[in-house]
Design an enzyme around this catalytic site. Structure first.
Site, PDB file in Angstrom:
ATOM      1  N   LYS A  53       0.856  -1.196   0.000  1.00  9.39           N
ATOM      2  CA  LYS A  53       0.000   0.000   0.000  1.00  9.39           C
ATOM      3  C   LYS A  53       0.890   1.243   0.000  1.00  9.39           C
ATOM      4  CE  LYS A  53      -3.760  -2.537   1.972  1.00  9.39           C
ATOM      5  NZ  LYS A  53      -4.299  -3.181   3.161  1.00  9.39           N
ATOM      6  N   GLN A  97      -5.695  -2.262   9.204  1.00  9.81           N
ATOM      7  CA  GLN A  97      -5.328  -3.533   8.575  1.00  9.81           C
ATOM      8  C   GLN A  97      -5.942  -4.695   9.365  1.00  9.81           C
ATOM      9  OE1 GLN A  97      -3.500  -3.934   5.641  1.00  9.81           O
ATOM     10  NE2 GLN A  97      -4.089  -6.078   5.869  1.00  9.81           N
ATOM     11  N   ASP A 120     -11.740   1.770   2.812  1.00  8.61           N
ATOM     12  CA  ASP A 120     -11.998   0.338   2.612  1.00  8.61           C
ATOM     13  C   ASP A 120     -13.484   0.087   2.328  1.00  8.61           C
ATOM     14  OD1 ASP A 120      -9.945  -1.479   2.541  1.00  8.61           O
ATOM     15  OD2 ASP A 120      -9.731  -1.629   4.713  1.00  8.61           O
TER      16      ASP A 120
END
Ligand code: NDP
Length: 284
Positions: A53, A97, A120
């Protein structure tokens, strides 16, 4: 005839190029899109995703910040960090995460992220937007999978789409996106009876199960679009949920693993972060 390969490396490069251009335009207006990733503990797979990322941010000119927290961090500490990022004007996208260490409450942590910074797309508000077809943030993996499906140029309206897997991050949002494309959608899971009877009808088949070689050629309709979301490790090698070598002889289009949907996930994360920064710019 062998299927056409839907190449995640090519498509993700396309998306990243677009993001790069948008980031450059925002920089001219004094805004650098920023993505913050919170990593709790030191799970090696998560470390790898977080590194990728960061690399994606660098490639596209975005600001990347990684907040590393001890595996023993408390829920209060995690939520305090999310709050800090919610208030930070340099950060447009926040990602926690997953998976989090078992003692932490994932749902509560995700709910803390401001919906407009939830790149997300896991916040309940964004899940609601997806459900109702209103503007929100769409989860990256299904969004990337849909991009690949649309790249075939097929008219999706009225097509039979079968999704195997009903997780909140892949299966369910994938089904909603296909429904928005006017597909007739069947969502299968571990309690589905006669799974192959469903999959054999599928013009579009999405596998998000997490079992290597789960989808075999006899489960696939001739000429189908087969999207393999699975990421499995067998003898140290990464493979998907689909028996690629056999299924590619029957499908019309197929995604490889690696080099398929996984690449799209990160590209869509960058795109969602650019969207979030553009929204901020518009508001200002
Ligand atoms: P989950 O474990 O949350 O969900 C798996 C789903 O598969 C469940 O809905 C489960 O059903 C279903 N399932 C399990 N066994 C069967 C069976 N025998 N028949 C039919 N359905 C079955 O996984 P995720 O959705 O998080 O991920 C799925 C895969 O995708 C994993 O390999 C993961 O690593 C990968 N992944 C890849 C990403 C990418 O970027 N490419 C991103 C995210 C995930 P039930 O609900 O009944 O238990």
């Amino acid at each position: 005839m062998s299927a056409q390969i839907l190449d995640g490396i090519v498509f993700s490069a396309e998306i990243k190029e677009d993001v790069k251009r948008r980031v450059a335009a925002m920089k001219e207006q004094g805004v650098i899109p920023g993505l913050a990733v919170i990593l709790v503990g030191d799970d090696p797979a998560s470390e790898l995703y977080v590194r990728n990322k960061g690399k994606g941010c660098e490639e596209t000119g975005m600001l990347s910040r990684t907040i590393r927290m001890n595996a023993a961090a408390t829920q209060e500490e995690l939520e305090a960090e999310i709050d800090r990022l919610n208030r930070d004007p340099a950060i447009h996208g926040i990602l926690v995460q997953l998976p989090l260490p078992g003692h932490l409450d994932e749902a509560a942590a995700l709910a803390k992220i401001l919906p407009e910074k939830d790149v997300d797309g896991f916040h309940l508000i964004n899940a609601g937007h997806l459900m109702t077809g209103t503007e929100g943030v769409t989860p990256c993996t299904p969004k990337g999978a849909l991009y690949m499906i649309r790249s075939t140029g097929e008219d999706l309206s009225g097509k039979e789409a079968v999704v195997i897997g009903r997780s909140n991050i892949v299966g369910k949002p994938m089904a909603m996106l296909l429904l928005q494309q006017n597909c007739t959608v069947t969502l299968c899971h571990s309690r589905t009876k006669n799974l192959a009877e469903h999959t054999r009808r599928a013009d579009i088949l999405v596998a998000a199960v997490g079992k290597a070689g789960f989808v075999t050629a006899d489960m696939v309709k001739e000429g189908a679009i087969v999207i393999d979301v699975g990421i499995n490790r067998v003898d140290g090698k990464v493979c998907g949920d689909v028996d690629f070598e056999k299924v590619k002889e029957k499908a019309g289009w197929i995604t490889p693993v690696p080099g398929g949907v996984g690449r799209m996930t990160i590209a869509m994360l960058l795109s969602n972060t650019a969207d979030a920064a553009e929204r901020t710019l518009k508001r200002e």
